[in-house]
Design an enzyme around this catalytic site. Structure first.
Site, PDB file in Angstrom:
ATOM      1  N   GLU A 209       0.835  -1.217   0.000  1.00  0.00           N
ATOM      2  CA  GLU A 209       0.000   0.000   0.000  1.00  0.00           C
ATOM      3  C   GLU A 209       0.861   1.255   0.000  1.00  0.00           C
ATOM      4  O   GLU A 209       0.569   2.224  -0.706  1.00  0.00           O
ATOM      5  CB  GLU A 209      -0.926   0.012   1.232  1.00  0.00           C
ATOM      6  CG  GLU A 209      -1.996  -1.064   1.220  1.00  0.00           C
ATOM      7  CD  GLU A 209      -3.129  -0.793   0.230  1.00  0.00           C
ATOM      8  OE1 GLU A 209      -3.126   0.266  -0.422  1.00  0.00           O
ATOM      9  OE2 GLU A 209      -4.020  -1.669   0.119  1.00  0.00           O
ATOM     10  N   ARG A 213       0.941   3.835  -3.190  1.00  0.00           N
ATOM     11  CA  ARG A 213       0.355   5.154  -2.929  1.00  0.00           C
ATOM     12  C   ARG A 213       1.415   6.219  -2.692  1.00  0.00           C
ATOM     13  O   ARG A 213       1.367   7.299  -3.288  1.00  0.00           O
ATOM     14  CB  ARG A 213      -0.582   5.101  -1.711  1.00  0.00           C
ATOM     15  CG  ARG A 213      -1.780   4.192  -1.925  1.00  0.00           C
ATOM     16  CD  ARG A 213      -2.797   4.336  -0.794  1.00  0.00           C
ATOM     17  NE  ARG A 213      -3.656   3.161  -0.703  1.00  0.00           N
ATOM     18  CZ  ARG A 213      -4.959   3.217  -0.435  1.00  0.00           C
ATOM     19  NH1 ARG A 213      -5.557   4.355  -0.222  1.00  0.00           N
ATOM     20  NH2 ARG A 213      -5.669   2.102  -0.358  1.00  0.00           N
ATOM     21  N   ASP A 341      -5.287  -9.687  -8.490  1.00  0.00           N
ATOM     22  CA  ASP A 341      -5.436  -8.783  -9.644  1.00  0.00           C
ATOM     23  C   ASP A 341      -4.160  -8.235 -10.266  1.00  0.00           C
ATOM     24  O   ASP A 341      -3.836  -8.498 -11.419  1.00  0.00           O
ATOM     25  CB  ASP A 341      -6.377  -7.622  -9.292  1.00  0.00           C
ATOM     26  CG  ASP A 341      -6.055  -6.946  -7.953  1.00  0.00           C
ATOM     27  OD1 ASP A 341      -5.049  -7.302  -7.320  1.00  0.00           O
ATOM     28  OD2 ASP A 341      -6.825  -6.046  -7.557  1.00  0.00           O
ATOM     29  N   GLU A 478     -11.542   1.257 -10.913  1.00  0.00           N
ATOM     30  CA  GLU A 478     -11.056   0.310 -11.939  1.00  0.00           C
ATOM     31  C   GLU A 478     -11.814   0.381 -13.268  1.00  0.00           C
ATOM     32  O   GLU A 478     -11.209   0.296 -14.338  1.00  0.00           O
ATOM     33  CB  GLU A 478     -11.065  -1.130 -11.407  1.00  0.00           C
ATOM     34  CG  GLU A 478      -9.994  -1.402 -10.363  1.00  0.00           C
ATOM     35  CD  GLU A 478     -10.310  -0.804  -9.006  1.00  0.00           C
ATOM     36  OE1 GLU A 478     -11.504  -0.478  -8.754  1.00  0.00           O
ATOM     37  OE2 GLU A 478      -9.389  -0.636  -8.183  1.00  0.00           O
TER      38      GLU A 478
END
Ligand SMILES: *[C@@H]1O[C@H](CO)[C@@H](O)[C@H](O)[C@H]1NC(C)=O
Ligand SMILES: *[C@@H]1O[C@H](CO)[C@@H](O)[C@H](O)[C@H]1NC(C)=O
Length: 576
Positions: A209, A213, A341, A478
């Protein structure tokens, strides 16, 4: 390992022999003295005329948004003008000065953002873009008022939440503000980062994360603005994250304390998530390219190589992997949704980022798409919508369920086709895009739920259905992301119209007095059950992709020059 020297261009400036120069001067002087008065004035006139035409030419080119002088120009002046709006002639002389300096320096990155790209980030040019920029300003205003310096805004309780304590919303949205031309907001954010973003905090953070980010956010705005402060911050952060890779297998631990630099597995599991350890490569590699220090890229490329060698199910991977053994958890789910994903996404994007020369990345990607077609693809009853389901228990049971997260895949497939991969992927991309669109269009709010189930039984009338626990919408990006990729490659304005309808849904059902909020139920317009949370990816991704989608220029951020990380942060493609 990759040789960095290939990626830089060394400029050889020929040295001038002073003697030769002097001789020339004398010759000129003699010729000049031999001329008549009339000839002299004529010559002076000509020289003046040429000089003025040259200056006019430069000025014209700047007005067109192009600078033809040198493609390697340092972009600092663009940032300066972005903040201060300084005058154009000053740019030109500063430019020339920069070129002199750069020619003296040994290494020049080939892949600096071309100045002509930065000139288009001057603010909205369409009504729809204006509406999105206004949405950003509305979100920013609430964040500033009630959550400044904290990770996320809680717009309804007028408070904030801290996940890692890194001002996530600010760092994540710097490049969005740059792209939208929001000078004032950008300056507020930039100054906060310089003065207050501090990584010396005694707190556990998640490697993945924070990489996508914060590291991705800092690197992206560094490339856009050429402000070296961002690169310094990025380097400090990455150095604190590196101990994650000190595991027996080379597969990183998921969590690390930024102060003690101790890394470990998540509290709830002995394993790391597969997508997490495979979705850090673009960022660490970019840092190596930007700093010239190869250690960051080495650490993450090692991970990719380990995963490459593991056994897979026709290219498909289980969603958990152990940092000590370096092996997949055998009976873990296979999915293109949560925890799986972006493994597939980063195979393709790494291949593109490195100039399409690391073959195993492309081959693993192609194998995985074949695996998807073989094991995960089904069509619904009665309307035949194509969707991607999940395999449970190590591949035994098929579950007709698709996370909204999976809707990134049409965009990634399209990106692959654009880069020369099989054309039949385009058909799959269009079919999946349409299915994802249905997950929005079939809800009365025109907003998709977090998870959708699909009907495979003939006789049932509904293709898709939503369970109560899955009916929330977290303002995720997405599908908009995929729309933008498809729009960039086709210019088809239908994708803009779809995006606009969804934006209306956000405006109508998630906008509140102090920002935007996640909602608990997309199926009931009378009560969407606001969840009091505005995640940083709404500003970083959702609004950025909407803004790009609504540009009249499909290539506003050209995917031949950039690869976009999993948090919508553009990073340069390194061409060999
Ligand atoms: C990457 O792997 C190589 C060989 O397995 C090893 O020597 C090297 O130390 C690793 N690098 C990092 C940064 O982990
Ligand atoms: C644009 O995209 C839509 C949706 O995929 C499709 O129905 C339409 O035929 C496309 N238009 C053109 C001109 O290709």
């Amino acid at each position: 390992m990759i040789d960095y020297r290939n990626d830089y261009l060394a400029l050889d400036v020929p040295s001038v022999d002073p003697l030769v120069d002097k001789r020339r001067k004398i010759n000129f002087k003699r010729i000049w003295n031999q001329l008549s008065k009339c000839q002299k004035s004529c010559l002076l006139c000509c020289v003046t005329l040429i000089l003025f035409s040259f200056l006019y030419y430069i000025n014209q080119n700047e007005n067109n948004g192009f600078i033809s002088l040198n493609e390697h120009v340092d972009n600092k002046y663009i940032l300066k003008s972005f903040i201060e709006g300084s005058n154009k002639l000053a740019h030109t002389s500063e430019n020339l000065h920069k070129i002199e300096i750069e020619q003296k320096s040994e290494r020049i990155s080939k892949n600096d953002l071309a100045p002509k790209d930065a000139h288009i980030f001057l603010g909205p040019t369409t009504e729809r873009q204006r509406a999105v920029a206004d949405a950003f300003k509305h979100a920013w205003k609430g964040y500033k008022k009630f959550a400044w310096g904290h990770d996320h805004l809680k717009p309804i309780s007028e408070s904030y939440s801290d996940w890692f304590g890194l001002g996530l919303t600010i760092v994540d949205s710097l490049d969005t503000m740059f792209i939208m031309g929001l000078k004032e907001e950008y300056k507020e954010g930039r100054d906060w980062v310089e003065k207050h973003l501090n990584f010396d905090i005694n707190r556990d953070v998640n490697l993945f994360e924070v990489t996508i980010r914060v590291l991705g956010g800092l690197l992206s705005i560094y490339h856009l603005s050429k402000d070296g402060m961002f690169l310094e911050k990025a380097t400090d952060l990455a150095d604190r994250l590196l101990p994650c890779f000190d595991s027996e297998s080379g597969i990183p631990y998921s969590d690390i304390n930024l102060f003690t630099r101790k890394s470990h597995s998540p509290k709830w599991s002995p394993d790391s998530s597969t997508s997490e350890v495979t979705t850090i490569q673009l960022e660490f590699r970019d840092l190596s390219k930007a700093t010239g220090n190869s250690k960051y890229e080495e650490a993450v490329h090692n991970v990719s190589k380990i995963i490459h060698k593991l056994d897979k199910k026709d290219g498909l991977v289980p969603i958990f992997i152990n940092a000590n053994s370096g092996q997949f958890r055998t009976y873990a789910t296979i999915t293109l949704g949560a925890r799986g994903d972006s493994y597939y996404e980063y195979l393709l994007k790494q291949w593109i980022q490195t100039g399409k020369v690391i073959d195993y990345l492309r081959d693993d990607y192609l194998e995985s798409i074949n695996g998807i077609e073989k094991h995960l693809l089904r069509k619904t009853e009665p309307n035949g919508y194509t969707f991607i389901g999940e395999l449970l228990g190590g591949g035994k049971d098929f579950k007709p369920k698709m996370d909204h997260l999976t809707c990134y895949l049409p965009g990634t497939l399209a990106l692959g086709v654009h880069n020369g991969l099989p054309k039949n992927h385009w058909i799959l991309a269009e079919e999946l895009l349409n299915t994802c669109y249905q997950t929005y269009a079939q809800q009365p709010t025109f907003l998709a739920p977090e998870i959708t189930y699909f009907n495979l039984q003939p006789g049932n009338t509904k293709d898709l259905y939503v369970k109560s626990n899955d009916a929330h919408n977290l303002l995720r990006p997405e599908f908009i992301e995929s729309l933008w990729y498809m729009y960039q490659f086709t210019g088809n304005t239908t994708y803009q119209d779809w995006g606009w309808k969804i934006f209306q849904g956000f405006e109508k059902y998630t906008k509140v007095t102090n920002g935007y909020t996640s909602i608990g139920n997309v199926r009931n317009t009378a009560n969407v059950r606001p969840k009091d949370m505005m995640e940083s990816f709404f500003l970083s991704e959702t609004l950025k992709y909407l803004y790009l989608l609504f540009s009249n220029d499909p290539k506003m951020l050209n995917l031949d020059n950039y690869v976009i990380n999993s948090e919508a942060h553009p990073l340069p493609i390194y061409l060999k």
